[in-house]
Design an enzyme around this catalytic site. Structure first.
Site, PDB file in Angstrom:
ATOM      1  N   VAL A  13      -5.209   7.122   5.532  1.00  0.00           N
ATOM      2  CA  VAL A  13      -3.847   7.043   6.085  1.00  0.00           C
ATOM      3  C   VAL A  13      -2.821   7.415   5.016  1.00  0.00           C
ATOM      4  CG1 VAL A  13      -4.506   5.337   7.832  1.00  0.00           C
ATOM      5  CG2 VAL A  13      -3.737   4.543   5.584  1.00  0.00           C
ATOM      6  N   HIS A  31      -7.161   8.165  11.673  1.00  0.00           N
ATOM      7  CA  HIS A  31      -6.773   6.749  11.679  1.00  0.00           C
ATOM      8  C   HIS A  31      -5.281   6.558  11.458  1.00  0.00           C
ATOM      9  CE1 HIS A  31     -11.192   5.611  10.659  1.00  0.00           C
ATOM     10  NE2 HIS A  31     -11.010   5.802  11.951  1.00  0.00           N
ATOM     11  N   ASN A  75     -20.700  11.559  -2.949  1.00  0.00           N
ATOM     12  CA  ASN A  75     -20.495  10.117  -2.915  1.00  0.00           C
ATOM     13  C   ASN A  75     -21.442   9.519  -3.963  1.00  0.00           C
ATOM     14  OD1 ASN A  75     -20.378   7.365  -2.286  1.00  0.00           O
ATOM     15  ND2 ASN A  75     -20.071   7.786  -0.103  1.00  0.00           N
ATOM     16  N   CYS A 106       7.342   1.577  17.224  1.00  0.00           N
ATOM     17  CA  CYS A 106       7.716   0.395  18.011  1.00  0.00           C
ATOM     18  C   CYS A 106       6.521  -0.164  18.768  1.00  0.00           C
ATOM     19  CB  CYS A 106       8.826   0.772  19.010  1.00  0.00           C
ATOM     20  SG  CYS A 106       9.386  -0.640  19.972  1.00  0.00           S
ATOM     21  N   ARG A 151       0.843  -1.212   0.000  1.00  0.00           N
ATOM     22  CA  ARG A 151       0.000   0.000   0.000  1.00  0.00           C
ATOM     23  C   ARG A 151       0.870   1.251   0.000  1.00  0.00           C
ATOM     24  NH1 ARG A 151      -3.970  -0.676   4.850  1.00  0.00           N
ATOM     25  NH2 ARG A 151      -4.774   1.336   4.149  1.00  0.00           N
ATOM     26  N   GLU A 207     -22.651   6.702  -3.842  1.00  0.00           N
ATOM     27  CA  GLU A 207     -23.601   5.864  -3.081  1.00  0.00           C
ATOM     28  C   GLU A 207     -24.140   6.614  -1.861  1.00  0.00           C
ATOM     29  OE1 GLU A 207     -22.855   2.880  -5.710  1.00  0.00           O
ATOM     30  OE2 GLU A 207     -24.230   2.716  -4.000  1.00  0.00           O
ATOM     31  N   CYS A 220      15.105  -0.686  20.970  1.00  0.00           N
ATOM     32  CA  CYS A 220      14.892  -1.814  21.918  1.00  0.00           C
ATOM     33  C   CYS A 220      14.754  -3.150  21.196  1.00  0.00           C
ATOM     34  CB  CYS A 220      13.639  -1.550  22.766  1.00  0.00           C
ATOM     35  SG  CYS A 220      12.096  -1.768  21.866  1.00  0.00           S
ATOM     36  N   GLY A 241     -16.636  10.973   0.043  1.00  0.00           N
ATOM     37  CA  GLY A 241     -16.027   9.669  -0.214  1.00  0.00           C
ATOM     38  C   GLY A 241     -15.882   8.773   0.992  1.00  0.00           C
ATOM     39  N   THR A 242     -16.939   8.733   1.846  1.00  0.00           N
ATOM     40  CA  THR A 242     -16.841   7.800   2.967  1.00  0.00           C
ATOM     41  C   THR A 242     -18.152   7.051   3.161  1.00  0.00           C
ATOM     42  OG1 THR A 242     -16.399   7.538   5.340  1.00  0.00           O
ATOM     43  CG2 THR A 242     -17.455   9.604   4.664  1.00  0.00           C
TER      44      THR A 242
END
Ligand code: BV8
Ligand code: ZN
Length: 249
Positions: free
Chosen positions: A96, A119, A217, A127, A63, A219, A152, A191-192
């Site tokens: 993201v 998000h 959108n 980490c 991605r 939909e 670590c 767009g959600t």
């Protein structure tokens, strides 16, 4: 109802995977959302990572590579233009990817202070044990199947919010602060599928106080019933036209 001039409006934009679709990034629930027949909602979880960290890293690296190849589309650019005309502006994105950050209009970008990634950021590797993290926008620093923390030696994970994880406090605080200062005159939901309750809640705060709610959108979604305007189609063609009309009104 005559719309309030943009220059004196408080504007909130909420976006999801659909705004990046025309940049070639598959949405979660649309065609191409599945990856090797894995359901993203099952792979984007802490348990999937625990069970098979190398597979989850393979998915995120693919991605990341797709996003590096992609470019912002006219909808991302129109949002930067809208922000430049608004009295006050905040973008809350569930995406993201970094296409909102890379989008440029008239030599301007959306400043970080006007962009909330609820998000997380796919280019962050953090980490699993200490607070080490790094951003890897141009290329992954470490090509091991499971990159390890230089501090670590624990496994690193993508810096995103997985299903079942709570939302980042800092991002929530920024949303509360913006919405706490008064209702939004104009809320755009682009767009959600608006499956998360908090998205519907943030989207409808402004319209409850008499503001406009514009949904873009192809939909319907749980937000549609509250929308004052529904633009049924692709964001990259419909949204720039809407911004041009509103800017000149
Ligand atoms: C939370 C990062 C509490 C990762 C993402 C344990 C296991 C599983 C679930 C849960 C669990 N515990 C709790 C849950 C609940 C879960 C939940 O609500 N699930 C839903 C589905 C019922 N929620 C959570 O876990 C969340 N945490 O709620 O914590 C809390 C709440 C408030 C305050 C404090 C704490 C965390 C969820 C985060 C998951 N991580 N992404 C990664 O990307 O790998 S979510 C991921 O899926 C995306 O980020 C995105 O947000 C989401 C998909 O949504 P959309 O963006 O809308 O994309 P989608 O494909 O669904 O729809 C695309 C839309 O675009 C469609 O409508 C389509 O028509 C449209 N479209 C297509 N083309 C275009 C277009 N529109 C315009 N133009 C086009 N061209
Ligand atoms: Zn560490």
């Amino acid at each position: 109802m005559t719309a309030k001039p943009l220059s004196s409006s408080r504007v909130l934009a909420i976006t999801g995977a659909g705004i990046s679709a025309e940049s070639g990034i598959p949405t979660f629930r649309g065609p191409g959302g599945y990856w090797r027949n894995f359901d993203p909602a099952k792979l984007a979880t802490e348990s999937a990572f625990r069970a098979n960290p190398a597979l989850v890293w393979e998915w995120y690296r693919e991605r990341r590579a797709g996003i590096r190849r992609a470019t912002p589309n006219p909808a991302h650019v129109a949002l930067v233009e809208l922000a430049s005309h608004a009295g006050e502006f905040l973008l809350l994105t569930q995406n993201v990817d970094d296409l909102h950050a890379r989008a440029e209009w008239n030599g301007q970008h959306l400043p970080d202070a006007q962009r909330v990634q609820i998000h997380g950021d796919i280019f962050v590797s953090r980490c699993t044990r200490c607070d080490y993290q790094r951003r890897e926008v141009t290329a992954d620093a470490d090509s091991a199947p499971i990159p390890c923390c230089p501090e670590c030696s624990s496994a690193l994970r993508p810096g995103v919010v997985w299903f079942g994880e709570s939302l980042p406090c800092a991002a929530l605080g920024r949303m509360d602060e913006f919405l706490g200062r008064g209702p939004c005159d104009l809320t755009l939901v682009i767009g959600t599928s608006a499956l998360f309750g908090y998205i519907v809640d943030w989207a409808t705060r402004g319209v409850d106080a008499g503001g406009e709610l514009i949904e873009i959108n192809p939909e319907p979604s749980p937000v549609s019933a509250f929308a004052t305007t529904r633009l049924r189609g692709a964001a990259a063609s419909l949204f720039p036209r809407w911004v041009a009309e509103r800017r000149d009104s």
